[in-house]
Design an enzyme around this catalytic site. Structure first.
Site, PDB file in Angstrom:
ATOM      1  N   HIS A  61      85.164  13.433  52.313  1.00 56.90           N
ATOM      2  CA  HIS A  61      83.843  14.047  52.444  1.00 56.90           C
ATOM      3  C   HIS A  61      82.783  12.974  52.190  1.00 56.90           C
ATOM      4  O   HIS A  61      82.788  12.341  51.130  1.00 56.90           O
ATOM      5  CB  HIS A  61      83.681  15.189  51.439  1.00 56.90           C
ATOM      6  CG  HIS A  61      84.670  16.293  51.633  1.00 56.90           C
ATOM      7  ND1 HIS A  61      84.411  17.406  52.396  1.00 56.90           N
ATOM      8  CD2 HIS A  61      85.947  16.436  51.174  1.00 56.90           C
ATOM      9  CE1 HIS A  61      85.476  18.200  52.398  1.00 56.90           C
ATOM     10  NE2 HIS A  61      86.424  17.621  51.663  1.00 56.90           N
ATOM     11  N   ARG A  63      79.404  13.801  52.807  1.00 56.44           N
ATOM     12  CA  ARG A  63      78.255  14.620  52.383  1.00 56.44           C
ATOM     13  C   ARG A  63      77.001  14.455  53.247  1.00 56.44           C
ATOM     14  O   ARG A  63      76.114  15.297  53.190  1.00 56.44           O
ATOM     15  CB  ARG A  63      77.890  14.347  50.912  1.00 56.44           C
ATOM     16  CG  ARG A  63      79.021  14.546  49.919  1.00 56.44           C
ATOM     17  CD  ARG A  63      79.588  15.933  49.970  1.00 56.44           C
ATOM     18  NE  ARG A  63      80.567  16.182  48.905  1.00 56.44           N
ATOM     19  CZ  ARG A  63      81.477  17.150  48.964  1.00 56.44           C
ATOM     20  NH1 ARG A  63      81.564  17.928  50.021  1.00 56.44           N
ATOM     21  NH2 ARG A  63      82.312  17.315  47.960  1.00 56.44           N
ATOM     22  N   ASP A 151      87.110  22.863  57.229  1.00 56.91           N
ATOM     23  CA  ASP A 151      87.529  22.509  55.869  1.00 56.91           C
ATOM     24  C   ASP A 151      86.504  22.966  54.838  1.00 56.91           C
ATOM     25  O   ASP A 151      85.301  22.791  55.011  1.00 56.91           O
ATOM     26  CB  ASP A 151      87.732  20.998  55.738  1.00 56.91           C
ATOM     27  CG  ASP A 151      88.255  20.637  54.365  1.00 56.91           C
ATOM     28  OD1 ASP A 151      89.373  21.049  54.032  1.00 56.91           O
ATOM     29  OD2 ASP A 151      87.526  19.957  53.613  1.00 56.91           O
ATOM     30  N   HIS A 178      92.116  24.003  56.274  1.00 59.52           N
ATOM     31  CA  HIS A 178      92.028  24.325  54.852  1.00 59.52           C
ATOM     32  C   HIS A 178      92.508  25.763  54.749  1.00 59.52           C
ATOM     33  O   HIS A 178      91.862  26.674  55.263  1.00 59.52           O
ATOM     34  CB  HIS A 178      90.573  24.190  54.394  1.00 59.52           C
ATOM     35  CG  HIS A 178      90.298  24.705  53.012  1.00 59.52           C
ATOM     36  ND1 HIS A 178      89.900  23.886  51.985  1.00 59.52           N
ATOM     37  CD2 HIS A 178      90.349  25.957  52.486  1.00 59.52           C
ATOM     38  CE1 HIS A 178      89.721  24.599  50.890  1.00 59.52           C
ATOM     39  NE2 HIS A 178      89.981  25.869  51.171  1.00 59.52           N
ATOM     40  N   ASP A 304      91.246  13.603  50.048  1.00 57.60           N
ATOM     41  CA  ASP A 304      90.265  14.682  49.906  1.00 57.60           C
ATOM     42  C   ASP A 304      89.131  14.233  48.981  1.00 57.60           C
ATOM     43  O   ASP A 304      88.666  14.990  48.119  1.00 57.60           O
ATOM     44  CB  ASP A 304      90.922  15.964  49.396  1.00 57.60           C
ATOM     45  CG  ASP A 304      89.992  17.183  49.493  1.00 57.60           C
ATOM     46  OD1 ASP A 304      88.952  17.087  50.167  1.00 57.60           O
ATOM     47  OD2 ASP A 304      90.297  18.219  48.870  1.00 57.60           O
ATOM     48  N   HIS A 308      80.646  14.772  43.873  1.00 58.32           N
ATOM     49  CA  HIS A 308      79.596  15.683  43.398  1.00 58.32           C
ATOM     50  C   HIS A 308      78.773  14.965  42.338  1.00 58.32           C
ATOM     51  O   HIS A 308      79.197  13.942  41.794  1.00 58.32           O
ATOM     52  CB  HIS A 308      80.203  16.956  42.805  1.00 58.32           C
ATOM     53  CG  HIS A 308      80.905  17.820  43.801  1.00 58.32           C
ATOM     54  ND1 HIS A 308      80.237  18.528  44.772  1.00 58.32           N
ATOM     55  CD2 HIS A 308      82.231  18.086  43.990  1.00 58.32           C
ATOM     56  CE1 HIS A 308      81.120  19.191  45.511  1.00 58.32           C
ATOM     57  NE2 HIS A 308      82.332  18.935  45.056  1.00 58.32           N
TER      58      HIS A 308
END
Length: 427
Positions: A61, A63, A151, A178, A304, A308
């Site tokens: 990811h 973002r 996902d 997912h 994965d 954050h």
């Protein structure tokens, strides 16, 4: 531009290392030999370190767009390069979602401008990842997207998944899933088991994953579509995939480093750096994942990588978002805890991070051979460090592995013949 890598070691089929020199010209490996004495624009003395094909991660990811406070294409691909990755595939749970031509073209423009490594993005299966309306898979397939996935959320109806698979198969594209049946999630934030009881947290049942996989492999059989299972985490899921493969269904699967290395017993308090989806499951599940990887039921490893902010992760299990970062720690963690302990061979680990994902998705990368793309990762297997999240290139510091002592760090990464990461030295 010619670059000559001198005094390297390469890994051969017998899991042994042999000395080699590697000559790169432009974007291609043009010669591999025990000794090369040709003139080159740049000579790099590898000092006996291990030269590998660049790592491939088909599940990360970045973002961007919309979540730049967590990660950007630039910071995420810098983290990838530091971790030895030369090709990465970011998921479409961004804002906006890449679900039409205009948004996908904007994403490719951003990648062209800021990416440090090769980025092959996914497009969404449904508009806005809402699960209600199929995207124009035929048109989007022509843009160069890697595959189709929602996902972050499971496709909730068999009808939607069936239609998606038919469209994907018609365009020779994979559906990457997912797997999460919302009807049995019940607000779960960690695995339903001993830890959820001890911490009095709502449990996330194993059935949420395995139910959808069982449904989807039958749909894949009916359509002939390549169906790929993201971050497999339960023993039941492994069993379903194993049986589907035996039946000749075109299903593949990946597993994360954290599900191989940890189980629910690692969750000792309300630390959301241990909160991911799927969650850390039982010791039985962990053992089934390792067995599935070893017997070929699970095809390869993907991180994965899910950055954050620290503020978000401080909210605890009930309120923090799911996910941890992984690009910068994957190889040393797995090398230390699986290869150095003789649970797997170095060749197995390297294959699961290079040639196996390339073979599954038909990519021309993942090998150290003449005429192959010049994607290289130089690794110092003897380098020992304590994982320090404050040194991450990624904006995300959300890792459960902070403070772990590990060996085997990438010290140089090359993409298409260009050095994109080089370890800082005190020289």
């Amino acid at each position: 531009m010619k670059i000559l890598f001198k005094n390297a070691n390469r890994l051969i089929e017998t899991n042994e290392q042999e000395k080699c020199d590697v000559l790169v010209e432009g974007q291609q490996i043009v010669k591999i030999a025990n000794e090369i004495n040709e003139e080159a624009d740049q000579m790099i003395d590898c000092e006996g370190k291990l030269l590998l094909p660049g790592f491939i991660d088909v599940h990360i990811h970045l973002r961007e767009p919309g979540g730049e406070e967590k990660e950007t294409i630039k910071t995420g691909t810098e983290a990838a390069a530091r971790g030895g990755y030369t090709t990465v595939c970011p998921m479409p749970n961004t804002n906006p979602v890449p679900d039409n031509m205009e948004k996908v073209e904007d994403l490719f423009d951003r990648i062209e401008k800021d990416a440090v490594v090769r980025v092959l993005p996914y497009a969404a299966i449904t508009n806005g990842l809402a699960g209600e309306e199929l995207t124009d898979i035929t048109t989007l397939s022509q843009t160069g997207v890697f595959g189709f996935t929602d996902d972050g959320v499971g496709i909730q109806t068999a009808d939607m998944m069936l239609r998606a698979m038919k469209e994907a198969q018609a365009n020779n594209m994979p559906i990457v899933a997912h797997c999460e049946d919302n009807s049995v999630v019940y607000g779960g934030v960690c695995h339903e088991g001993e830890v959820s009881k001890r911490l009095n947290l709502p449990g996330h049942h194993s059935l949420t994953e395995s139910l959808q996989i069982a449904r989807d492999v039958l749909l894949a059989e009916a359509t002939g579509c390549h169906y790929h299972v993201c971050h497999i985490s339960t023993k039941e899921s492994v069993r379903v995939v194993r049986d589907a493969k035996k039946a000749g269904i075109h299903v593949t699967a990946e597993v994360t480093p954290h599900h191989l290395l940890l189980n629910e017993e690692a969750v000792v308090n309300d630390d959301a750096n241990f909160k991911m989806n799927p969650p850390l499951r039982s010791k039985e599940d962990q053992n089934a994942l390792i067995e599935g990887l070893l017997d070929g039921t699970i095809d390869f490893i993907a991180t994965d990588h899910a950055p954050h902010t620290e503020e978000e992760k401080k909210k605890g299990f009930l309120h923090a978002p799911f996910g941890i970062v992984g690009l910068e720690t994957a190889f040393p963690l797995l090398y230390t805890h699986f290869v150095k302990t003789n649970r797997i061979t170095l060749k197995q680990l390297v294959d699961w991070m290079t040639i196996k994902p390339a073979e599954v998705f038909g990519l021309p990368y993942g090998t150290l051979q003449e005429n192959a793309p010049a994607d290289l990762t130089l690794v110092d297997l003897d380098k020992q460090l304590e994982i320090d999240k404050e040194t991450f290139y990624s904006k995300g510091k959300n890792t459960p592995f902070h403070g772990w002592e590990v060996y085997g760090f990438p010290i140089m990464t090359v993409v298409d013949g260009e050095i994109v990461f080089k370890e800082e030295t005190n020289d």
